[in-house]
Motif scaffolding. Sequence first.
Motif, PDB file in Angstrom:
ATOM      1  N   UNK A  10       1.175  -1.581   0.436  1.00 19.20           N
ATOM      2  CA  UNK A  10       0.416   0.278  -0.490  1.00 19.20           C
ATOM      3  C   UNK A  10       0.901   1.445  -0.021  1.00 19.20           C
ATOM      4  N   UNK A  11       1.918   1.197   0.756  1.00 18.78           N
ATOM      5  CA  UNK A  11       2.485   2.640   0.578  1.00 18.78           C
ATOM      6  C   UNK A  11       3.569   3.007  -0.089  1.00 18.78           C
ATOM      7  N   UNK A  12       3.368   1.445  -0.776  1.00 17.46           N
ATOM      8  CA  UNK A  12       4.541   1.596  -2.311  1.00 17.46           C
ATOM      9  C   UNK A  12       3.861   2.156  -3.409  1.00 17.46           C
ATOM     10  N   UNK A  13       2.458   1.590  -3.628  1.00 17.76           N
ATOM     11  CA  UNK A  13       1.662   2.557  -4.413  1.00 17.76           C
ATOM     12  C   UNK A  13       1.487   4.074  -4.305  1.00 17.76           C
ATOM     13  N   UNK A  14       1.618   4.083  -3.102  1.00 11.99           N
ATOM     14  CA  UNK A  14       0.895   4.760  -2.481  1.00 11.99           C
ATOM     15  C   UNK A  14       2.393   6.481  -2.694  1.00 11.99           C
ATOM     16  N   UNK A  15       3.057   6.308  -2.671  1.00 11.19           N
ATOM     17  CA  UNK A  15       4.818   6.466  -2.573  1.00 11.19           C
ATOM     18  C   UNK A  15       4.844   6.359  -4.427  1.00 11.19           C
ATOM     19  N   UNK A  16       4.566   6.013  -4.871  1.00 12.14           N
ATOM     20  CA  UNK A  16       4.275   5.660  -6.178  1.00 12.14           C
ATOM     21  C   UNK A  16       3.789   6.453  -6.854  1.00 12.14           C
ATOM     22  N   UNK A  17       1.977   6.550  -6.129  1.00 10.19           N
ATOM     23  CA  UNK A  17       1.716   7.287  -6.639  1.00 10.19           C
ATOM     24  C   UNK A  17       2.046   9.070  -6.725  1.00 10.19           C
ATOM     25  N   UNK A  18       2.206   9.840  -5.644  1.00 11.89           N
ATOM     26  CA  UNK A  18       3.259  11.369  -5.393  1.00 11.89           C
ATOM     27  C   UNK A  18       4.100  11.065  -6.629  1.00 11.89           C
ATOM     28  N   UNK A  19       4.924  10.582  -6.566  1.00 11.34           N
ATOM     29  CA  UNK A  19       5.979  10.392  -7.274  1.00 11.34           C
ATOM     30  C   UNK A  19       5.137  10.947  -8.751  1.00 11.34           C
ATOM     31  N   UNK A  20       4.590  10.443  -8.785  1.00  8.11           N
ATOM     32  CA  UNK A  20       3.920  10.262 -10.908  1.00  8.11           C
ATOM     33  C   UNK A  20       3.015  11.540 -10.977  1.00  8.11           C
ATOM     34  N   UNK A  22       3.946  14.310  -8.812  1.00  8.55           N
ATOM     35  CA  UNK A  22       5.074  15.210  -9.114  1.00  8.55           C
ATOM     36  C   UNK A  22       5.185  15.611 -10.444  1.00  8.55           C
ATOM     37  N   UNK A  23       5.574  14.402 -11.497  1.00 11.80           N
ATOM     38  CA  UNK A  23       6.274  14.702 -12.894  1.00 11.80           C
ATOM     39  C   UNK A  23       4.672  15.738 -13.169  1.00 11.80           C
ATOM     40  N   UNK A  24       3.942  15.028 -13.061  1.00 16.36           N
ATOM     41  CA  UNK A  24       2.681  15.741 -14.082  1.00 16.36           C
ATOM     42  C   UNK A  24       2.743  16.748 -13.746  1.00 16.36           C
ATOM     43  N   UNK A  25       2.397  17.355 -12.109  1.00 14.48           N
ATOM     44  CA  UNK A  25       2.419  18.990 -11.932  1.00 14.48           C
ATOM     45  C   UNK A  25       3.425  19.397 -12.551  1.00 14.48           C
ATOM     46  N   UNK A  26       4.881  19.500 -12.702  1.00 14.22           N
ATOM     47  CA  UNK A  26       5.283  19.545 -12.910  1.00 14.22           C
ATOM     48  C   UNK A  26       5.489  20.168 -14.373  1.00 14.22           C
ATOM     49  N   UNK A  27       4.852  18.971 -15.441  1.00 14.50           N
ATOM     50  CA  UNK A  27       4.316  19.104 -16.639  1.00 14.50           C
ATOM     51  C   UNK A  27       3.374  20.015 -16.860  1.00 14.50           C
ATOM     52  N   UNK A  28       2.820  19.869 -15.982  1.00  7.10           N
ATOM     53  CA  UNK A  28       1.126  21.030 -16.310  1.00  7.10           C
ATOM     54  C   UNK A  28       1.759  22.108 -16.326  1.00  7.10           C
ATOM     55  N   UNK A  46       3.400  16.463   1.929  1.00 10.53           N
ATOM     56  CA  UNK A  46       4.279  15.298   2.689  1.00 10.53           C
ATOM     57  C   UNK A  46       4.332  14.984   4.582  1.00 10.53           C
ATOM     58  N   UNK A  47       3.585  16.591   4.731  1.00  5.19           N
ATOM     59  CA  UNK A  47       2.986  16.605   6.366  1.00  5.19           C
ATOM     60  C   UNK A  47       1.950  15.896   6.794  1.00  5.19           C
ATOM     61  N   UNK A  48       1.077  15.966   5.443  1.00  4.86           N
ATOM     62  CA  UNK A  48       0.025  15.318   5.986  1.00  4.86           C
ATOM     63  C   UNK A  48      -0.080  14.401   5.586  1.00  4.86           C
TER      64      UNK A  48
END
Length: 59
Positions: A10-20, A22-28, A46-48
Amino acid sequence: MKSIFLGWPFWALLSAGFAAMTAIFAKVGVENVNSDFATFIRTIVILAAAGMMVYVTGN
């Protein structure tokens, strides 16, 4: 039975989702956003997420 929130997949998928996100927001279009403000927003997210992890695990 062990909660789904306590398992590492669960936490690995959540981490991957946040990384994705971040990349999308950087491109948008964060080129018009002040870098200090963007860092502030990332810190709040991150604090949340860390607070949610502490709450879910009960630590």
